[in-house]
Design a protein around this motif. Structure first.
Motif, short mmCIF file in Angstrom:
data_model
loop_
_atom_site.label_atom_id
_atom_site.label_comp_id
_atom_site.label_asym_id
_atom_site.label_seq_id
_atom_site.Cartn_x
_atom_site.Cartn_y
_atom_site.Cartn_z
N TYR A 13 -3.34 14.25 26.20
CA TYR A 13 -4.68 13.70 26.05
C TYR A 13 -4.70 12.35 25.33
CZ TYR A 13 -6.12 18.37 27.44
OH TYR A 13 -6.28 19.54 28.13
N SER A 14 -3.79 12.18 24.38
CA SER A 14 -3.76 10.89 23.68
C SER A 14 -2.38 10.60 23.12
CB SER A 14 -4.79 10.86 22.55
OG SER A 14 -4.37 11.62 21.44
N LEU A 15 -2.11 9.32 22.95
CA LEU A 15 -0.86 8.83 22.39
C LEU A 15 -1.22 7.66 21.49
CD1 LEU A 15 2.24 8.55 22.23
CD2 LEU A 15 2.15 7.26 24.38
N LYS B 9 -2.63 1.13 17.78
CA LYS B 9 -2.80 1.13 19.24
C LYS B 9 -2.93 2.57 19.71
CE LYS B 9 -3.03 -2.17 22.36
NZ LYS B 9 -3.91 -3.35 22.16
N ALA B 10 -3.70 2.80 20.76
CA ALA B 10 -3.88 4.15 21.27
C ALA B 10 -4.17 4.13 22.76
CB ALA B 10 -5.01 4.86 20.52
N ALA B 11 -3.75 5.20 23.43
CA ALA B 11 -4.05 5.40 24.85
C ALA B 11 -4.62 6.80 25.00
CB ALA B 11 -2.78 5.24 25.69
N ASP C 59 -0.35 2.72 27.59
CA ASP C 59 -1.03 3.42 28.69
C ASP C 59 -0.03 3.89 29.74
OD1 ASP C 59 -4.07 3.28 28.28
OD2 ASP C 59 -3.46 1.24 27.85
N GLY C 60 0.96 3.05 30.02
CA GLY C 60 1.98 3.43 30.99
C GLY C 60 2.79 4.62 30.54
N HIS C 61 3.12 4.67 29.25
CA HIS C 61 3.88 5.80 28.72
C HIS C 61 3.07 7.09 28.81
CE1 HIS C 61 7.25 3.48 27.47
NE2 HIS C 61 6.64 2.83 26.49
N LEU C 62 1.78 7.01 28.47
CA LEU C 62 0.93 8.20 28.54
C LEU C 62 0.84 8.72 29.97
CD1 LEU C 62 -1.02 10.11 27.00
CD2 LEU C 62 -2.87 8.55 27.63
N SER C 63 0.71 7.82 30.91
CA SER C 63 0.63 8.21 32.32
C SER C 63 1.95 8.78 32.82
CB SER C 63 0.23 7.00 33.16
OG SER C 63 0.23 7.31 34.54
N ARG C 64 3.05 8.12 32.50
CA ARG C 64 4.37 8.53 32.98
C ARG C 64 4.77 9.89 32.44
NH1 ARG C 64 6.88 4.62 30.95
NH2 ARG C 64 6.24 3.20 32.61
#
Length: 214
Positions: free
Chosen positions: A4-6, A20-22, A124-129
Motif C-alpha cells: 500500500y505504501s513505501l 519521499k513516499a509512494a 513509485d517504480g519500486h512500489l509497482s515492481r
C-alpha cells in the motif's frame, strides 16, 4: 498480496521527517483515498519515531503488517502491506531503497527535506515492481539473506505507545493529518463504525482503518 505504501523518512532528534513516499490506494473508495494516504503517512512517522536506530521491526495488526527499517545514520524506510506479503521481500525492498536513496540524495538534505524538495523519482517504480514479490525477489537474491531472528515483531500498534499515551491525542496533534481526516477519525470513533473485534486505535494505527469495510 498487496503493498500500500513505501516511504523514506529521516529520524531527527526533534521529529521524524517524511522525505519521499509512494502510495497505491486504488483499492479504496475515491472519497477515502486522501484520508487513507494521510493516515499511512501518520502511521509511518509514528513507527519510525518509536523505533531505535539500527533496528528492523514489523507491526502486525489484523490483516496488515507495517515493516520499518531505521539505519544507524537515521535514514528510515517503512513498507505497509497485507499480511500475505513476504516479510523478507519487504525488508529487502527497504534495504535496496534506502541504499539507493542515500547514494542519490545528499545527506545534508535529509534533516530539512520534504517530498516536494527531494528528487528521488524511483520510489513509485519500486512500489509497482514489488507488488509481485515472485517477480521482484530474483533481482535481489545476490544480496545477503536477512537474519529474521533480529526483526522485532510488535503484535499491535498499541505496544509502541508509552504508558498513559492515547492515540486520540496523537491524531489531534498531528501536523500530517488534515481537518477532513481528523473529522473522519472522530466520526468513526463516536459512531462505532468499525467491524466487531477491531478497536479504533488498532484500526487507525495499523491499516485496518484504511481497508474499507464501511
Amino acid at each position: 498480496m498487496k503493498l500500500y505504501s513505501l516511504s523514506v523518512l529521516y529520524k531527527g532528534e526533534a521529529k521524524v521527517v517524511l522525505l519521499k513516499a509512494a502510495y497505491d490506494v486504488s483499492s479504496f473508495s475515491f472519497f477515502q483515498r486522501s484520508s487513507v494516504q494521510e493516515f499511512m503517512t501518520f502511521t509511518s512517522q509514528l513507527i519510525v519515531e518509536r523505533s531505535s536506530k539500527g533496528t528492523r521491526a514489523s507491526v502486525k495488526e489484523q490483516d496488515y503488517l507495517c515493516h520499518v527499517y531505521v539505519r544507524n545514520d537515521s535514514l528510515a524506510g517503512v513498507v505497509i502491506a497485507d499480511n500475505e506479503y513476504p516479510s523478507r521481500v519487504a525488508f529487502t525492498l527497504l534495504e535496496k531503497v534506502l541504499d539507493e536513496f542515500s547514494k542519490q540524495v545528499d545527506r545534508i538534505d535529509w534533516p530539512v527535506g520534504s517530498p516536494a524538495t527531494i528528487h528521488y523519482p524511483a520510489l513509485d517504480g519500486h512500489l509497482s515492481r514489488y507488488q509481485n514479490p515472485r517477480e521482484a525477489d530474483p533481482m535481489t537474491k545476490v544480496q545477503a539473506e536477512l537474519d529474521e531472528t533480529k526483526i522485532i515483531l510488535h503484535n499491535t500498534m498499541e505496544s509502541l505507545l508509552e504508558r498513559g499515551e492515547k492515540l486520540d491525542d496523537l491524531v489531534s496533534k498531528s501536523e500530517v493529518l488534515g481537518t477532513q481526516s481528523k473529522a473522519f477519525y472522530k466520526t468513526v470513533s463516536t459512531q462505532h463504525l468499525l467491524p466487531p473485534g477491531c478497536s479504533l486505535q488498532r484500526a487507525v494505527a495499523a491499516c485496518c482503518f484504511w481497508h474499507s469495510p464501511l
